[in-house]
Design a protein around this motif. Structure first.
Motif, short mmCIF file in Angstrom:
data_model
loop_
_atom_site.label_atom_id
_atom_site.label_comp_id
_atom_site.label_asym_id
_atom_site.label_seq_id
_atom_site.Cartn_x
_atom_site.Cartn_y
_atom_site.Cartn_z
N THR A 53 4.56 6.87 -8.96
CA THR A 53 3.82 7.68 -9.93
C THR A 53 3.37 6.86 -11.13
OG1 THR A 53 5.89 8.33 -11.00
CG2 THR A 53 5.05 9.79 -9.28
N GLY A 54 3.71 5.58 -11.15
CA GLY A 54 3.36 4.72 -12.27
C GLY A 54 2.14 3.88 -11.98
N ASP A 55 2.27 2.56 -12.23
CA ASP A 55 1.11 1.67 -12.18
C ASP A 55 1.19 0.65 -11.05
OD1 ASP A 55 -1.38 0.86 -13.19
OD2 ASP A 55 -0.48 -0.75 -14.37
N LEU A 56 1.98 0.94 -10.01
CA LEU A 56 2.10 -0.03 -8.92
C LEU A 56 0.80 -0.21 -8.15
CD1 LEU A 56 5.66 0.49 -7.38
CD2 LEU A 56 4.82 -1.42 -8.74
N TYR A 57 -0.04 0.81 -8.12
CA TYR A 57 -1.32 0.68 -7.41
C TYR A 57 -2.10 -0.51 -7.97
CZ TYR A 57 -5.85 1.80 -5.34
OH TYR A 57 -7.03 1.74 -4.64
N GLY A 58 -2.26 -0.55 -9.29
CA GLY A 58 -3.00 -1.64 -9.89
C GLY A 58 -2.24 -2.94 -9.89
N SER A 59 -0.96 -2.90 -10.31
CA SER A 59 -0.23 -4.16 -10.48
C SER A 59 0.12 -4.82 -9.15
CB SER A 59 1.04 -3.92 -11.29
OG SER A 59 1.95 -3.11 -10.58
N LEU A 60 0.19 -4.05 -8.06
CA LEU A 60 0.43 -4.65 -6.74
C LEU A 60 -0.89 -4.95 -6.03
CD1 LEU A 60 3.51 -2.78 -5.23
CD2 LEU A 60 3.42 -5.05 -6.25
N LEU A 61 -1.66 -3.91 -5.70
CA LEU A 61 -2.89 -4.13 -4.93
C LEU A 61 -3.92 -4.92 -5.74
CD1 LEU A 61 -3.30 -0.68 -3.14
CD2 LEU A 61 -1.99 -2.69 -2.45
N GLY A 62 -3.88 -4.77 -7.05
CA GLY A 62 -4.83 -5.49 -7.89
C GLY A 62 -4.31 -6.81 -8.41
N ASP A 63 -3.08 -7.19 -7.98
CA ASP A 63 -2.54 -8.43 -8.52
C ASP A 63 -1.47 -9.02 -7.59
OD1 ASP A 63 -2.42 -10.45 -10.44
OD2 ASP A 63 -0.98 -9.40 -11.71
N LYS A 64 -0.23 -8.55 -7.68
CA LYS A 64 0.91 -9.26 -7.13
C LYS A 64 0.99 -9.26 -5.60
CE LYS A 64 3.66 -8.45 -11.27
NZ LYS A 64 2.66 -7.63 -11.98
N ALA A 65 0.31 -8.36 -4.93
CA ALA A 65 0.34 -8.35 -3.47
C ALA A 65 -0.53 -9.44 -2.86
CB ALA A 65 -0.11 -6.98 -2.94
N ASN A 66 -1.34 -10.07 -3.69
CA ASN A 66 -2.26 -11.10 -3.21
C ASN A 66 -1.66 -12.49 -3.38
OD1 ASN A 66 -5.10 -9.52 -3.00
ND2 ASN A 66 -3.93 -8.74 -4.73
N SER A 67 -1.82 -13.33 -2.38
CA SER A 67 -1.38 -14.73 -2.51
C SER A 67 -2.32 -15.46 -3.46
CB SER A 67 -1.39 -15.43 -1.15
OG SER A 67 -0.27 -15.04 -0.39
N VAL A 68 -1.73 -16.22 -4.38
CA VAL A 68 -2.54 -16.98 -5.34
C VAL A 68 -2.00 -18.40 -5.45
CG1 VAL A 68 -3.26 -14.97 -6.69
CG2 VAL A 68 -1.16 -16.15 -7.29
N VAL A 69 -2.93 -19.34 -5.52
CA VAL A 69 -2.60 -20.73 -5.81
C VAL A 69 -3.62 -21.20 -6.85
CG1 VAL A 69 -2.39 -23.06 -4.90
CG2 VAL A 69 -1.71 -21.11 -3.47
N PHE A 70 -3.14 -21.56 -8.03
CA PHE A 70 -4.04 -21.89 -9.13
C PHE A 70 -4.33 -23.39 -9.18
CE2 PHE A 70 -2.13 -17.89 -10.41
CZ PHE A 70 -3.24 -17.18 -10.84
N ASP A 71 -5.60 -23.71 -9.36
CA ASP A 71 -6.04 -25.08 -9.57
C ASP A 71 -6.26 -25.27 -11.07
OD1 ASP A 71 -7.41 -27.45 -9.85
OD2 ASP A 71 -8.76 -27.11 -8.15
N ASN A 72 -5.39 -26.03 -11.71
CA ASN A 72 -5.45 -26.21 -13.17
C ASN A 72 -6.16 -27.49 -13.59
OD1 ASN A 72 -3.96 -23.84 -14.20
ND2 ASN A 72 -2.28 -24.68 -12.98
N ALA A 73 -7.04 -27.98 -12.73
CA ALA A 73 -7.72 -29.24 -13.05
C ALA A 73 -8.55 -29.14 -14.33
CB ALA A 73 -8.62 -29.65 -11.88
N LYS A 74 -9.17 -28.00 -14.55
CA LYS A 74 -10.01 -27.85 -15.74
C LYS A 74 -9.16 -27.94 -17.00
CE LYS A 74 -13.50 -24.82 -17.81
NZ LYS A 74 -14.32 -23.59 -17.62
N SER A 90 0.82 -1.20 0.00
CA SER A 90 0.00 0.00 0.00
C SER A 90 0.86 1.26 0.00
CB SER A 90 -0.94 0.00 1.21
OG SER A 90 -0.20 -0.13 2.41
N SER A 91 1.99 1.21 0.69
CA SER A 91 2.90 2.36 0.70
C SER A 91 3.54 2.55 -0.67
CB SER A 91 3.97 2.18 1.77
OG SER A 91 3.41 2.13 3.06
N LEU A 92 4.00 1.47 -1.27
CA LEU A 92 4.59 1.56 -2.60
C LEU A 92 3.59 2.13 -3.60
CD1 LEU A 92 6.51 -1.82 -2.79
CD2 LEU A 92 7.54 0.46 -2.85
N ALA A 93 2.35 1.66 -3.52
CA ALA A 93 1.32 2.14 -4.44
C ALA A 93 1.07 3.63 -4.25
CB ALA A 93 0.04 1.35 -4.22
N ALA A 94 1.16 4.10 -3.00
CA ALA A 94 0.91 5.51 -2.72
C ALA A 94 2.07 6.39 -3.20
CB ALA A 94 0.69 5.71 -1.23
#
Length: 341
Positions: A259-280, A252-256
């Protein structure tokens, strides 16, 4: 099969093009010709800007395809154009969406294609969601043969994948590591992430082409390997033969401060833990498996980037931003400790 890719020289599509040609498919590419050196030999190139709809309609006259895939559409108006151009020219239309479209924050860290789509942090992701909704409505209303593909963080040999970097790409972070400088990692580096090499992504994608069971479906394609960001950065440092000097800053501090796109690319993506289920994907493409471990893949990428000076794009603005930010935060932390012994 006779296949048309809109794009064809990007991180994902270049490897798909190579593998399609190696398998003997008849490949067409719509490409503006800005990266001719990346165009695979053996492909039929339709040169021009796909946004020039009248020009494309003339160049496509008389052509029909088993599958058409758009790698560069980001807003619904571009897919409206694609529909006008290809509704009667293809048996399957594939749209490259994004796993960043999944809900933020996640209600369950395990992501399947049934995970809701909602991202209030990143316009890019909201536009991808709108694109998906437009296409699925066409499928329901008219039977338009759409398949939606959701990649996550996919990389190839031309760029080192990272969480925090400047507008010119990741090279400056690599250079900071080589110079012994601290590098910024968002959060505390413990959140989970998935990196997928383009050579692993391509067979999954190709397995969806001409696949009747993929029509009307959304499918994510990622590796099954889950890493922390600390592991990702350590793998890069180890491949470089240097000591990692991480500097942790809240997303959140980096996003604030950025001046670029870290708000979206971090808070909207990379700051979140993800584990993908590729069964489909594995049901639709039997035998699919990602085989390139990140520590192996990133070593190959670094070898390639270090041997190709044209890929070593400096970013002095980002470097100066890091050099201002890190000492400033160190000073602030020191004053806090001094006041609260």
């Amino acid at each position: 099969m006779k296949i048309l890719l809109i794009g064809g020289t990007g991180t994902i599509s270049t490897e798909i093009s190579r593998q399609l040609l190696a398998q003997g498919h008849e490949l067409y590419l719509i490409n503006r010709g800005n990266r001719n050196s990346e165009l695979p030999g053996g492909a039929h190139v339709i040169q021009g800007d796909v946004n020039d709809e009248a020009l494309m309609a003339r160049k496509l006259e008389g052509l029909e395809f088993d599958a058409v895939a758009d790698f560069i559409a980001f807003v619904p108006s571009q897919l409206e154009r694609d529909y006008r151009l290809f509704a009667r020219r293809t048996k399957q239309f594939l749209f490259i969406s994004s796993a960043s479209a999944y809900q933020k924050p996640l209600s369950d860290y395990r992501i399947t294609e049934g995970t809701p789509l909602a991202n209030p942090y990143w316009e890019y992701s909201r536009n991808k969601i709108a694109c998906e909704e437009y296409l699925m409505e066409l499928y329901r209303r008219e039977g338009f043969p759409v398949t939606i593909v959701r990649p996550s963080h996919t990389y190839d040999q031309r760029s080192v994948p990272l969480g925090v970097h400047g507008a010119q790409g990741s090279w400056q972070v690599v250079q900071r590591m080589r110079e012994g400088k601290p590098v910024i990692i968002h959060g505390d580096g413990s959140s989970l992430w998935t990196m997928t090499h383009a050579r692993d992504f391509a067979p999954g994608f190709i397995g969806l082409l001409g696949n009747i069971h993929a029509l009307g479906e959304a499918v994510q394609i990622t590796s099954d390997e889950t890493l922390t960001w600390n592991q990702i950065y350590r793998s890069i440092a180890r491949a470089l033969g240097v000591e990692l000097k991480p500097y942790y800053i809240a997303s959140s501090s980096l996003a604030a401060w950025d001046t670029g796109d870290l708000y979206g690319s971090l808070l909207g993506d990379k700051a979140n833990s993800v584990v993908f289920d590729n069964a489909k994907l594995k049901r639709l493409v039997p035998g699919f498996t990602a085989t390139i471990r990140f520590d192996q893949g990133v070593r190959e990428t670094l070898d390639y980037v270090l041997s190709h000076p044209e890929l070593q794009v400096p970013d002095p603005e980002f470097d100066a931003w890091c050099d201002r930010l890190i000492p400033g935060l160190d000073s602030l932390a020191g004053s806090v400790v001094h006041r609260n012994p």
